[in-house]
Design a protein around this motif. Structure first.
Motif, PDB file in Angstrom:
ATOM      1  N   ALA A   1     -27.120  14.393 -57.301  1.00 54.77           N
ATOM      2  CA  ALA A   1     -27.162  13.996 -55.884  1.00 54.77           C
ATOM      3  C   ALA A   1     -26.371  12.698 -55.667  1.00 54.77           C
ATOM      4  N   LYS A   2     -26.524  11.760 -56.589  1.00 54.99           N
ATOM      5  CA  LYS A   2     -25.778  10.487 -56.468  1.00 54.99           C
ATOM      6  C   LYS A   2     -24.277  10.750 -56.539  1.00 54.99           C
ATOM      7  N   GLN A   3     -23.911  11.657 -57.450  1.00 56.46           N
ATOM      8  CA  GLN A   3     -22.491  12.008 -57.607  1.00 56.46           C
ATOM      9  C   GLN A   3     -21.954  12.617 -56.307  1.00 56.46           C
TER      10      GLN A   3
ATOM     11  N   ASN B   1     -18.403  12.008 -51.525  1.00 57.73           N
ATOM     12  CA  ASN B   1     -18.281  12.118 -50.058  1.00 57.73           C
ATOM     13  C   ASN B   1     -18.593  13.498 -49.497  1.00 57.73           C
ATOM     14  N   TYR B   2     -19.638  14.131 -50.031  1.00 63.49           N
ATOM     15  CA  TYR B   2     -20.119  15.375 -49.420  1.00 63.49           C
ATOM     16  C   TYR B   2     -20.952  15.002 -48.194  1.00 63.49           C
ATOM     17  N   SER B   3     -20.271  14.822 -47.074  1.00 63.00           N
ATOM     18  CA  SER B   3     -20.968  14.329 -45.879  1.00 63.00           C
ATOM     19  C   SER B   3     -20.662  15.153 -44.626  1.00 63.00           C
TER      20      SER B   3
ATOM     21  N   ILE C   1     -22.935  12.032 -53.291  1.00 62.54           N
ATOM     22  CA  ILE C   1     -22.731  10.956 -52.303  1.00 62.54           C
ATOM     23  C   ILE C   1     -21.403  10.258 -52.593  1.00 62.54           C
ATOM     24  N   ASP C   2     -21.184   9.929 -53.885  1.00 63.55           N
ATOM     25  CA  ASP C   2     -19.933   9.262 -54.257  1.00 63.55           C
ATOM     26  C   ASP C   2     -18.713  10.141 -53.991  1.00 63.55           C
TER      27      ASP C   2
ATOM     28  N   TRP D   1     -36.548  17.932 -50.350  1.00 64.67           N
ATOM     29  CA  TRP D   1     -35.101  18.181 -50.274  1.00 64.67           C
ATOM     30  C   TRP D   1     -34.782  19.376 -49.391  1.00 64.67           C
TER      31      TRP D   1
ATOM     32  N   ILE E   1     -25.994  16.976 -49.470  1.00 66.06           N
ATOM     33  CA  ILE E   1     -26.311  16.328 -50.756  1.00 66.06           C
ATOM     34  C   ILE E   1     -27.330  17.170 -51.528  1.00 66.06           C
TER      35      ILE E   1
ATOM     36  N   ASN F   1     -28.728  20.669 -45.774  1.00 62.77           N
ATOM     37  CA  ASN F   1     -28.243  19.344 -46.173  1.00 62.77           C
ATOM     38  C   ASN F   1     -27.213  19.393 -47.308  1.00 62.77           C
TER      39      ASN F   1
ATOM     40  N   ARG G   1     -25.714  20.198 -53.163  1.00 62.99           N
ATOM     41  CA  ARG G   1     -24.951  19.886 -54.385  1.00 62.99           C
ATOM     42  C   ARG G   1     -25.891  19.658 -55.563  1.00 62.99           C
TER      43      ARG G   1
END
Length: 394
Positions: free
Chosen positions: A54-56, A61-63, A58-59, A245, A274, A272, A277
């Motif tokens: 999940a952190k990956q 840019n899955y937004s 965000i980094d 989630w 994030i 969602n 992923r």
């Protein structure tokens, strides 16, 4: 202003599990030491390897908005999961990802049912099935089971419940609230009945599939003749401890998947980004990565059965999956405990909340008025203390 809420919402029940959890929170806020055994929520943290994914995301840019029916890579991972764990071949165009398995169920009801269509619900059933069916203007038909048959519907009961208006049957295995698991032979028995009625579709809710102590999960879609008429519903809330989630999914006939995608496009759109992923990583991992949670639930089940077995009036069976026990407590009906007369399971659940400071859920909410549901998704310490308190007040 007078009340202008729609008839639809006024006729709908509030989720009993959520209502009990809210009441327990309220009492906690008043300073009471409440042990909550009412919610179907694992008490584990999400495994670290899923958090990292999940952190990956965000980094990376899955937004942006996600595809309505889910990321292609996630649907591919779900397709492989169905093959690996269930022996089911679902192509990506037969899969729809939703914001939780509850939305998956709602979608199915809305796209398959017409007003007056009947849906058979072996009782006890998960608390939301009945209201979801009613929202879709269907008619829930309860088939009563009891503790002597481990709360499982027999082929004869299914046959007797079918009418010309029957459109679907919904059930969960492992079952919430009873923890019952249908064996291959039992599912084959139900399938034999359904083969005589080709227009009836099955919703198989398999969200607890991995929390299974019976030695293997069987999907009804894998039974001969059932694949084309079954929608298999699953998600990551229970086995992966990812309740917040909100990712659920279905595998089923393509026409149902298309209908669900069309509906979802007008209601929530895609789930969602994030969370999706992270779920790719969760589903691609071997089940052995979450085995420690399953082993812990198994241990707790045995602990709870042992302790409850010492309390007179609790009639127990051995649930083979999920993380609930569903004792028949009808021996207390008509009795007065500490000045409170117990007439039904709701009275008993409220009595335990008030006098033992333990939150459980009445079986009435699940279509069985003789039982209460106790979740053992809590620490051993809490479980021992909760059952000691129950024993003291009954």
């Amino acid at each position: 202003m007078s009340n202008h809420l729609s008839d639809r919402i006024q006729n709908m029940s509030t989720s009993a599990t959520l209502a009990m959890a809210a009441k327990a929170r309220e009492l906690r806020n008043e300073g009471k030491d409440i042990i909550g055994l009412s919610l179907g929520e694992p008490d584990f943290n999400i495994p670290d390897f899923i958090k990292e994914a999940a952190k990956q995301a965000i980094d990376d840019n899955y937004s942006s908005y996600t595809p309505v029916d889910g990321y292609a890579e996630l649907k591919q991972a779900i397709s492989l999961k169905f093959k690996r764990d269930n022996g089911l071949e679902y192509a990506p165009n037969q899969i729809v990802v939703s914001s939780g398995a509850k939305q998956s169920l709602f979608n199915i009801a809305m796209v398959v049912l017409n007003p007056g269509d009947e849906v058979i619900l072996p009782a006890p059933y998960w608390v939301s099935y009945s209201d979801i069916v009613k929202l879709a203007e269907g008619v829930p038909v309860e088939v009563k089971t009891d503790i002597d048959t481990d709360f499982k519907m027999t082929p004869a009961q299914l046959e007797a419940a079918i009418t010309p208006n029957t459109r679907m049957i919904w059930f969960s295995s492992p079952c919430n609230p009873s923890g019952s698991v249908y064996s291959k032979a039992e599912l084959e028995g139900l399938a034999e009945v359904l083969k005589k009625h080709p227009n009836i579709y099955v919703v198989s809710d398999e969200i607890y599939e991995h929390i299974n102590f019976a030695g293997g999960h069987v999907s009804i879609a894998g039974i001969d003749g059932m694949y084309d008429r079954t929608v298999t519903v699953n998600g990551v809330s229970k086995a992966f401890a990812m309740t917040g989630w909100r990712i659920g999914y279905i595998g089923g006939p393509e026409w149902i998947a298309k209908g669900c995608t069309k509906l979802q496009g007008q209601v929530t759109s895609g789930a969602n980004a994030i969370a999706q992923r992270a779920v790719i990583t969760a589903l691609e991992a071997p089940v052995s990565k979450i085995q420690y949670m399953i082993d812990e639930f198994h241990k707790r089940r045995d602990l709870v059965l042992g302790l409850l077995g010492e309390i007179e009036g609790f009639n127990l069976n051995v649930p083979e999956g999920a993380f609930y026990v569903f004792p028949d407590i009808s021996a207390f009906f008509g009795k007065t405990l500490n000045g409170t007369t117990i007439n039904n399971a709701s009275d008993f659940a409220l009595y335990l909340l008030e006098h033992a400071n333990v939150a459980t859920v009445t079986g009435e909410a699940f279509g069985n008025p003789n039982c209460i549901r106790i979740s053992y998704a809590a620490s051993e310490k809490e479980l021992k203390e909760a059952i000691a308190r129950i024993k003291a007040v009954v």
